[in-house]
Design a protein around this motif. Structure first.
Motif, PDB file in Angstrom:
ATOM      1  N   LEU A 251      13.210 -17.308 -20.753  1.00 57.93           N
ATOM      2  CA  LEU A 251      14.543 -17.900 -20.671  1.00 57.93           C
ATOM      3  C   LEU A 251      15.537 -16.956 -20.014  1.00 57.93           C
ATOM      4  N   PHE A 252      15.254 -15.657 -20.053  1.00 60.39           N
ATOM      5  CA  PHE A 252      16.183 -14.650 -19.562  1.00 60.39           C
ATOM      6  C   PHE A 252      15.720 -13.954 -18.285  1.00 60.39           C
ATOM      7  N   VAL A 253      14.443 -14.020 -17.961  1.00 62.91           N
ATOM      8  CA  VAL A 253      13.896 -13.336 -16.792  1.00 62.91           C
ATOM      9  C   VAL A 253      13.578 -14.364 -15.717  1.00 62.91           C
ATOM     10  N   TRP A 254      14.257 -14.250 -14.618  1.00 65.87           N
ATOM     11  CA  TRP A 254      13.989 -15.115 -13.475  1.00 65.87           C
ATOM     12  C   TRP A 254      13.483 -14.242 -12.340  1.00 65.87           C
ATOM     13  N   GLY A 255      12.269 -13.802 -12.469  1.00 68.72           N
ATOM     14  CA  GLY A 255      11.716 -12.849 -11.531  1.00 68.72           C
ATOM     15  C   GLY A 255      11.183 -13.429 -10.245  1.00 68.72           C
ATOM     16  N   THR A 256      11.077 -14.742 -10.150  1.00 69.53           N
ATOM     17  CA  THR A 256      10.486 -15.345  -8.953  1.00 69.53           C
ATOM     18  C   THR A 256      11.250 -14.960  -7.692  1.00 69.53           C
ATOM     19  N   VAL A 257      12.565 -14.910  -7.769  1.00 65.59           N
ATOM     20  CA  VAL A 257      13.372 -14.547  -6.603  1.00 65.59           C
ATOM     21  C   VAL A 257      13.017 -13.141  -6.139  1.00 65.59           C
ATOM     22  N   ILE A 258      12.898 -12.216  -7.080  1.00 63.52           N
ATOM     23  CA  ILE A 258      12.563 -10.839  -6.715  1.00 63.52           C
ATOM     24  C   ILE A 258      11.122 -10.757  -6.229  1.00 63.52           C
ATOM     25  N   LEU A 259      10.217 -11.520  -6.842  1.00 61.74           N
ATOM     26  CA  LEU A 259       8.829 -11.534  -6.376  1.00 61.74           C
ATOM     27  C   LEU A 259       8.727 -12.096  -4.959  1.00 61.74           C
ATOM     28  N   LEU A 260       9.521 -13.111  -4.655  1.00 65.44           N
ATOM     29  CA  LEU A 260       9.546 -13.624  -3.281  1.00 65.44           C
ATOM     30  C   LEU A 260      10.040 -12.548  -2.315  1.00 65.44           C
ATOM     31  N   ALA A 261      11.036 -11.782  -2.743  1.00 66.35           N
ATOM     32  CA  ALA A 261      11.543 -10.691  -1.906  1.00 66.35           C
ATOM     33  C   ALA A 261      10.484  -9.607  -1.722  1.00 66.35           C
ATOM     34  N   ILE A 262       9.724  -9.314  -2.782  1.00 68.13           N
ATOM     35  CA  ILE A 262       8.625  -8.354  -2.642  1.00 68.13           C
ATOM     36  C   ILE A 262       7.621  -8.886  -1.630  1.00 68.13           C
ATOM     37  N   GLY A 263       7.380 -10.203  -1.658  1.00 66.12           N
ATOM     38  CA  GLY A 263       6.503 -10.813  -0.659  1.00 66.12           C
ATOM     39  C   GLY A 263       7.025 -10.592   0.753  1.00 66.12           C
ATOM     40  N   ALA A 264       8.327 -10.725   0.929  1.00 61.57           N
ATOM     41  CA  ALA A 264       8.926 -10.480   2.250  1.00 61.57           C
ATOM     42  C   ALA A 264       8.780  -9.015   2.646  1.00 61.57           C
ATOM     43  N   LEU A 265       8.941  -8.110   1.695  1.00 57.18           N
ATOM     44  CA  LEU A 265       8.759  -6.684   1.992  1.00 57.18           C
ATOM     45  C   LEU A 265       7.307  -6.385   2.347  1.00 57.18           C
ATOM     46  N   ILE A 266       6.389  -7.105   1.726  1.00 58.42           N
ATOM     47  CA  ILE A 266       4.979  -6.974   2.082  1.00 58.42           C
ATOM     48  C   ILE A 266       4.798  -7.383   3.542  1.00 58.42           C
ATOM     49  N   GLY A 267       5.451  -8.489   3.906  1.00 62.89           N
ATOM     50  CA  GLY A 267       5.362  -8.970   5.282  1.00 62.89           C
ATOM     51  C   GLY A 267       5.970  -8.009   6.284  1.00 62.89           C
ATOM     52  N   ALA A 268       6.978  -7.265   5.872  1.00 65.12           N
ATOM     53  CA  ALA A 268       7.615  -6.297   6.765  1.00 65.12           C
ATOM     54  C   ALA A 268       6.739  -5.064   6.961  1.00 65.12           C
ATOM     55  N   GLY A 269       5.689  -4.945   6.162  1.00 65.14           N
ATOM     56  CA  GLY A 269       4.733  -3.869   6.362  1.00 65.14           C
ATOM     57  C   GLY A 269       4.914  -2.664   5.468  1.00 65.14           C
ATOM     58  N   GLY A 270       5.885  -2.677   4.580  1.00 62.96           N
ATOM     59  CA  GLY A 270       6.115  -1.508   3.748  1.00 62.96           C
ATOM     60  C   GLY A 270       5.324  -1.493   2.458  1.00 62.96           C
ATOM     61  N   ILE A 271       4.720  -2.617   2.096  1.00 61.95           N
ATOM     62  CA  ILE A 271       4.023  -2.728   0.812  1.00 61.95           C
ATOM     63  C   ILE A 271       2.707  -3.465   1.042  1.00 61.95           C
ATOM     64  N   GLU A 272       1.664  -3.032   0.345  1.00 68.55           N
ATOM     65  CA  GLU A 272       0.377  -3.717   0.405  1.00 68.55           C
ATOM     66  C   GLU A 272       0.400  -4.963  -0.474  1.00 68.55           C
ATOM     67  N   LEU A 273      -0.223  -6.042  -0.011  1.00 67.80           N
ATOM     68  CA  LEU A 273      -0.252  -7.295  -0.756  1.00 67.80           C
ATOM     69  C   LEU A 273      -1.105  -7.184  -2.017  1.00 67.80           C
ATOM     70  N   TRP A 274      -2.321  -6.660  -1.916  1.00 65.07           N
ATOM     71  CA  TRP A 274      -3.293  -6.762  -3.001  1.00 65.07           C
ATOM     72  C   TRP A 274      -2.869  -6.063  -4.286  1.00 65.07           C
ATOM     73  N   PRO A 275      -2.325  -4.865  -4.254  1.00 67.97           N
ATOM     74  CA  PRO A 275      -1.900  -4.256  -5.533  1.00 67.97           C
ATOM     75  C   PRO A 275      -0.776  -5.050  -6.217  1.00 67.97           C
ATOM     76  N   SER A 276       0.165  -5.546  -5.435  1.00 64.67           N
ATOM     77  CA  SER A 276       1.262  -6.330  -6.023  1.00 64.67           C
ATOM     78  C   SER A 276       0.755  -7.668  -6.541  1.00 64.67           C
ATOM     79  N   TRP A 277      -0.175  -8.290  -5.804  1.00 63.10           N
ATOM     80  CA  TRP A 277      -0.747  -9.562  -6.234  1.00 63.10           C
ATOM     81  C   TRP A 277      -1.512  -9.389  -7.548  1.00 63.10           C
ATOM     82  N   LEU A 278      -2.364  -8.366  -7.618  1.00 63.76           N
ATOM     83  CA  LEU A 278      -3.122  -8.134  -8.847  1.00 63.76           C
ATOM     84  C   LEU A 278      -2.198  -7.806 -10.015  1.00 63.76           C
ATOM     85  N   ALA A 279      -1.168  -7.025  -9.758  1.00 64.03           N
ATOM     86  CA  ALA A 279      -0.225  -6.671 -10.825  1.00 64.03           C
ATOM     87  C   ALA A 279       0.529  -7.896 -11.315  1.00 64.03           C
TER      88      ALA A 279
END
Length: 174
Positions: free
Chosen positions: A39-67
């Protein structure tokens, strides 16, 4: 502080400290999957942003996906255990007794879809945390719960992270 400013600060932090993306993805997915905390954590917006950062090349997809998948699975497991432990007494407990419509919707959904509730409610905002709770309340077998929980967490985490990553990678020059 507003939600927008907190979100911007977290995204800026992840941009500067990409190693924190997987632990942050875990924590946000966990928070979104525990019935009361969701009810208090709306993390999807931040997770979508992490996805965009993954696309920009600064973050690997698989560790964030597994986490994110692990956090979502563990959060639903907590909700399932809570439902299993307290059963229908939950309906009279705070804060659940303050949301009778949501609890009734979760019960109706379970009556219609049975153990598929765990999988399907993962993708529904208002019932996201309630599905596992209701499955526990109505005695879904643990193995069935774990199969639906882990499968839905893996699909959900991928759908939250990968589209933004793929879109941004396609738009950026190589």
């Amino acid at each position: 502080m507003t939600f927008a400013s907190i979100t911007a600060d977290i995204i800026s932090f992840v941009q500067s400290h990409s190693a924190w993306a997987p632990p942050l993805a875990f924590a946000l997915a966990f928070g979104e999957s525990v019935v009361i905390i969701s009810l208090f954590v709306w993390g999807t917006v931040i997770l979508l942003a992490i996805g965009a950062l993954i696309g920009a090349g600064g973050i690997e997809l698989w560790p964030s996906w597994l986490a994110a998948a692990a956090g979502a699975s563990l959060g639903n497991l907590v909700s399932f255990w809570f439902g299993r432990h307290y059963g229908e007494r939950i309906l009279t407990m705070w804060p659940f007794n303050r949301y009778p419509e949501t609890m009734a919707a979760g019960q109706r959904f379970f009556e219609r879809w049975g153990s598929w509730t765990v999988f399907l409610t993962r993708f529904s905002g208002p019932l996201h945390g309630v599905g596992a709770l209701v499955a526990g309340m109505f005695g879904t077998p643990a193995l069935v719960f774990h199969m639906a929980n882990i499968a839905s967490a893996m699909v959900w985490a991928f759908l939250v992270l990968a589209p933004a990553a793929a879109t941004l990678r396609a738009l950026l020059p190589s």
